[in-house]
Design a protein around this motif. Structure first.
Motif, PDB file in Angstrom:
ATOM      1  N   TRP A   1       3.092   0.870   5.353  1.00  8.34           N
ATOM      2  CA  TRP A   1       2.691   1.898   4.586  1.00  8.34           C
ATOM      3  C   TRP A   1       1.449   2.549   5.263  1.00  8.34           C
ATOM      4  CZ3 TRP A   1      -2.339   0.966   3.730  1.00  8.34           C
ATOM      5  CH2 TRP A   1      -3.078  -0.231   3.598  1.00  8.34           C
ATOM      6  N   ASN A   2       0.771   2.116   6.115  1.00  9.35           N
ATOM      7  CA  ASN A   2      -0.314   2.692   6.771  1.00  9.35           C
ATOM      8  C   ASN A   2      -0.174   3.376   8.212  1.00  9.35           C
ATOM      9  OD1 ASN A   2       0.324   0.374   8.224  1.00  9.35           O
ATOM     10  ND2 ASN A   2      -1.833  -0.554   8.166  1.00  9.35           N
TER      11      ASN A   2
ATOM     12  N   GLY B   1       0.673  -1.369  -0.028  1.00  3.69           N
ATOM     13  CA  GLY B   1       0.188  -0.028  -0.028  1.00  3.69           C
ATOM     14  C   GLY B   1       0.887   1.256   0.079  1.00  3.69           C
TER      15      GLY B   1
ATOM     16  N   ARG C   1      -4.492   0.590   0.492  1.00  3.98           N
ATOM     17  CA  ARG C   1      -3.954  -0.372  -0.067  1.00  3.98           C
ATOM     18  C   ARG C   1      -3.961  -0.436  -1.630  1.00  3.98           C
ATOM     19  NH1 ARG C   1      -7.102  -4.133  -2.303  1.00  3.98           N
ATOM     20  NH2 ARG C   1      -9.326  -3.672  -2.183  1.00  3.98           N
TER      21      ARG C   1
ATOM     22  N   PHE D   1      -2.325  12.948   7.086  1.00  4.05           N
ATOM     23  CA  PHE D   1      -1.928  11.441   6.540  1.00  4.05           C
ATOM     24  C   PHE D   1      -2.943  10.748   6.202  1.00  4.05           C
ATOM     25  CE2 PHE D   1       1.368   8.126   6.056  1.00  4.05           C
ATOM     26  CZ  PHE D   1       0.475   6.957   6.440  1.00  4.05           C
ATOM     27  N   ALA D   2      -2.747   9.957   4.945  1.00  5.28           N
ATOM     28  CA  ALA D   2      -3.953   9.063   4.314  1.00  5.28           C
ATOM     29  C   ALA D   2      -3.175   7.976   3.781  1.00  5.28           C
ATOM     30  CB  ALA D   2      -4.937   9.798   3.686  1.00  5.28           C
ATOM     31  N   SER D   3      -3.869   7.162   3.678  1.00  6.23           N
ATOM     32  CA  SER D   3      -3.125   5.766   3.246  1.00  6.23           C
ATOM     33  C   SER D   3      -4.132   4.789   2.669  1.00  6.23           C
ATOM     34  CB  SER D   3      -2.276   4.806   4.249  1.00  6.23           C
ATOM     35  OG  SER D   3      -3.130   4.268   5.473  1.00  6.23           O
TER      36      SER D   3
END
Lengths: 451, 483
Positions: free
Chosen positions: B354-355, B49, B66, B62-64
């Protein structure tokens, strides 16, 4: 646009169906979980971290000739699912067989719990910022610094296996925690619910702030055994270290406090403890990762140990019923109660304080660790609001204390219970528990710290 | 993947970010557990992701996601901006970063034998052999062997022009061997607790650790512990073995030097620090035998706290933390370095995936070796205890009042080892404790330990860190505190 819970459950079910279709010919179980998780974090009276995560995790467990392998991925396209299933099958073929591997669960009835709240699911960064702003203003009003977070989460879960079992669940969760910081003091409060509308941010911010103001210039008290009034979060902090021990696998392997102790009276008669995901204050799904439906499980009644939590494999070996907190086998951790409820009574915390001639009021604890797991002895520190009680009233704030206690001893020394609340540093270092405040004697404080 | 991270950063800038960075992380892992001759679990996981971090209107977001697609990355970048603008709605000092050159690089951690190319058969058979060797020791009731392998591929881009790829393989191997008898459970871990020794290495770690030779020695100790006397209580001299000293460093040095903690941003969970800013270069942390560095470079050791660049694109560095007992350095980030007037970030920001948002984390925080042989430490003790391998650890929220317990101890009387004791424990106040340090073993005894489970942050993140230590002696410590 936020996906509705029904859409999310359907999508996860479709993923499970596809994965099972790709695994045709072998026994397989698939779990698909989607989360949308946001957390607005503040410190020094401003928002300093603000995060969001969207993810789907698929776990495929394949059983073949008594061999099992588990593979997880977060790729949901058909090609990726096919590859994942194929790899899980190849991995299963080369595993050591587990002679008594149970069949996948089938023919089970699954309950539904309604824990989805649209307002929580649709909560935007601006709304979390507004609630944060309210809390910060209250801290500032009292001349304090503040730190904490506002959290919202939506998750949707589906379980299916090749024997026909199928279950799904979706849920929202909201959580608010605040530390108010004075010149040499701090106070803390927290509230969690499946509905953001049930959290009173202002009330909790005022509670944390009052503790910080009342806690200015803490005094030192000597080590010793004290009567304590533990607020629900303090009880939760200790209870986590009890409930992990209700692990059937550890008892079966003879490395647990509860080994060979079912039916023994180990605690006071006033202790009633259950694992009950259906409690109205609780959060969580009505089935485990292993596809076993959850039922209310009595753990302790009138101080007598009644049951332990069993994953499906250990249950078969121990001649017990699986209890729905386990993962698909094999799993090295076994199962432990994930939704404990301790019965309280209709006394407010103020009443518990009022009934105490001499004692210590504890808001919550920090860094609790086992000293001896098989004896359930633990150590830890008080934190964020610890006060001396004298003649039924708060007398003055005290410096944080280290304790060394035996949990069984504590559960034999409880004099009074308060009202139950959902507590625990949920998702960070605790499982959700519903516990009351309580008053207990002979709580062993061994040293103090500087603050 | 380079295109995706660059796209993410470009999208964020177009949407209004004054700074943006993006990380794609591809993670593959295997966890295998064998217990009492049986395979307990075999789990393989893959996750990928992108996480996008921005400053917009002075606030952090911050945003994540997949989903590695153009549309999803665009949407996630916008979500990050939205979150940042929500952050800035509460008035506070705008986020600012100390300068850093942009870097274009590829970094690969060492790995001789790719563990993902080793057959499952071989892995399980090797674990069964270790398990069998342990269970041959009479009296053992539980033997547990765990292997863990992780492959991480990370792509980073920033709006300042950095473009970095890093690859690492992490291998962890460990055993726990225990005896349940007379209502008591005693156990030993080899080579260390917390699931074993972790390294930036491949399957070659197995031969390095030589379980077949060493695990049974620890198993025999577990058997003897049941009958051993309980560690006495009192004020005595203490020798901490390398592994326990590593944990002592972690809890009472590594955490309090995290500058975000000092500046208050971890107050709600992990706590704050007694190392307030005026103490920098101005505080006697311990005796002059205390020399501590934080060194993320491979030159310090190929352990799991090492990397090429942190998750802000800052190259790995060495920072002096304590020199001859004086406190000289924090672990810093670009933002915290700016806040206290440092000219550069110490390069310690890392996220667990990544998250997650990067946070200041320990790297390889080590106590430097001294000049003593182990027997010299023992010979100069009239009344003391030598303790090895952590079993229990607790410290207060400013990192002062601590209490630790170990798996095993040995009494020292009149300069000689005088018998095994069980349930050894000790307590202290951080700078007083370090002030009592009076001898450290030399480099021949120094080991670099990889610890894979340092917890911090909301949401929680577990991070790989490392600590190097050689056995060391402390005078007049409160021992036997958990009775």
């Amino acid at each position: 646009m936020v996906e509705s819970n029904q859409e999310s459950e359907v999508r996860n079910q479709e993923i499970c169906e596809k994965a099972l279709k790709f695994s045709k010919g072998v026994d397989a179980a698939v779990r698909a979980k989607t989360i949308n998780h946001s957390l607005t974090r503040f410190a020094n009276n401003m928002i300093h971290q603000n995060v969001q995560e969207i993810n789907t995790e698929i776990t495929i467990s394949v059983q073949l000739d008594n061999k099992v392998a588990k593979l997880s991925t977060n790729k949901t396209d058909d090609d990726s699912l096919k590859t994942a299933v194929k790899e899980a099958i190849e991995l299963a073929k080369v595993q050591m067989p587990i002679v008594d591997l149970p069949d996948l669960p089938s023919g089970l009835i699954y309950n539904k719990i309604s824990r989805f709240d649209t307002e929580t699911a649709e909560c935007e960064p601006n709304q979390r910022a507004v609630e944060t702003g309210k809390a910060v203003e209250i801290a500032k009003k009292h001349g304090l610094n503040s730190a904490g977070f506002v959290e919202t989460m939506t998750y949707s879960l589906a379980y299916m296996n090749s024997c026909g079992a199928s279950a799904s669940h979706s849920e929202t969760f909201a959580n608010f925690s605040m530390t108010a910081i004075g010149p040499n003091s701090s106070g803390w409060a927290q509230s969690a619910s499946s509905r953001i509308g049930r959290i009173d941010f202002v009330q909790k911010a005022e509670i944390a702030s009052k503790k910080a103001v009342d806690g200015i210039n803490p005094q030192e008290i000597p080590p010793g055994k004290y009567t304590v009034v533990l607020e629900p979060h303090a009880v939760s902090d200790i209870l986590q270290y009890l409930i992990w021990a209700f692990n059937g696998l550890e008892a079966y392997e003879k490395r647990s406090y509860f080994t060979d102790k079912i039916g023994s009276k180990l605690f006071g008669e006033n202790i009633q403890l259950y694992d009950n995901v259906y409690n109205q204050l609780q959060i969580g799904a009505p089935f485990g990762d292993d596809g076993i439906p959850r039922e209310t499980l009595p753990l302790v009644e009138k101080g007598v140990v009644k049951n332990l939590a069993y994953d499906i494999l250990t249950a078969k070996r121990a001649g017990k019923k699986p209890t729905g907190q386990g993962m698909t086998p094999p799993h090295s951790l076994g199962a432990f109660p994930s939704n404990a409820v301790m019965q309280g009574a209709n006394n407010s915390t103020e009443q518990l304080i009022h009934s105490t001639e001499s004692g210590v009021l504890v808001t919550h604890f920090w860094y609790i660790r086992y000293i001896d797991y098989t004896k359930l002895t633990i150590t830890g520190m008080t934190r964020d609001g610890t006060f001396l009680i004298n003649n039924g009233k708060i007398k003055y704030p005290i410096r944080n204390m280290r304790f060394n206690i035996s949990i069984p001893e504590l559960l034999n020394n409880i004099e009074l219970f308060g009202i139950e609340a959902l507590a625990g540093n949920i998702g960070i270092e605790a499982v959700p528990v519903v516990v009351p405040a309580l008053k207990a004697r002979n709580f062993n404080f061994v040293s103090s710290t500087s603050h | 993947m380079y295109d995706f991270v660059k796209l993410a950063v470009d999208c964020a800038k177009t949407a209004g970010a004054s700074y943006a960075d993006a990380r794609i992380v591809l993670l593959k892992s295997q966890d295998i557990s064998v217990r009492n001759g049986e395979l307990k679990s075999f789990e393989q996981a893959e996750t990928e992701g992108i996480g996008i971090r921005v400053i917009a209107d002075g606030g952090w977001g911050f945003a994540s996601t997949r989903e590695l697609t153009k549309d999803s990355i665009l949407e996630t970048a916008h979500q990050a901006i939205k979150t940042a603008r929500a952050s800035s709605s509460i008035k506070g000092a705008p986020a600012q970063l100390v300068a850093e050159n942009f870097h274009t690089a590829e970094w690969n951690a060492p790995c001789k034998i790719d563990p993902f190319k080793v057959s499952t058969d071989k892995k399980i058979n090797d674990m069964i052999k270790i398990d069998s060797a342990v269970r041959e020791v009479k009296g053992i009731t539980l033997s547990s062997v765990v292997f863990n392998f992780v492959r991480e591929e990370k792509y980073f881009a920033s709006s300042e022009g950095s473009l970095i790829k890093q690859c690492r393989t992490k291998t962890g191997m460990g055993t726990e061997m225990g005896v349940f008898a007379d209502g008591e459970y005693q156990y030993r871990s080899y080579p260390i607790c917390f699931g074993g020794q972790y390294s930036l290495a491949g399957y070659e770690l197995l031969d390095q650790l030589d379980f077949i030779k060493n695990a049974p020695i620890c198993a025999q100790q577990a058997v003897e512990l049941i009958k051993a006397p309980v560690c006495p209580s009192g004020e005595m001299d203490l020798i901490l073995d390398s592994d326990q000293l590593a944990l002592q460093v972690h809890e009472s040095v590594g955490h309090p030097i995290e500058l975000d903690r000092v500046l208050g941003t971890e107050a709600n969970f992990a706590g704050m620090s007694f190392l307030t800013l005026e103490k920098l270069n101005n505080f006697k942390y311990g005796s002059d035998k205390m020399n501590i560095v934080a060194d993320a470079r491979i030159e310090h050791g190929a352990s799991i706290g090492a990397f090429g660049f942190d998750d802000e694109g800052v190259p790995a560095q060495r920072t002096d933390i304590v020199k001859n007992g004086v406190f000289t350095g924090y672990l810093s980030s670009r933002e915290t370095a700016k806040q206290i007037g440092l000219t550069r970030s110490g390069g310690t920001m890392r996220a667990s995936g990544w998250n997650r948002l990067p946070l200041i984390r320990m790297t390889q925080v080590s106590i430097l070796p001294g000049d003593k042989k182990f027997n010299e430490l023992v010979q100069d003790i009239k009344d003391g205890v030598f303790m090895s391998t952590n079993k229990s650890w607790s410290i207060d929220d400013k990192r002062l009042n601590f209490q630790f317990a170990c798996e095993i101890g040995w009494l020292i009387k009149n300069g000689k080892i005088a018998g095994m004791v069980k349930n050894p424990s000790y307590a202290g106040i951080t700078p007083v404790f370090w002030g009592s340090l009076d001898a450290v073993c030399d480099a021949n005894y120094w080991k670099l330990w990889g610890i894979p489970n340092c917890g911090k942050g909301q949401p929680m993140q577990l991070m790989d860190v490392s600590h190097g230590a050689a056995p060391a002696r402390f005078r007049k410590i409160k021992i036997g505190v958990t009775k």
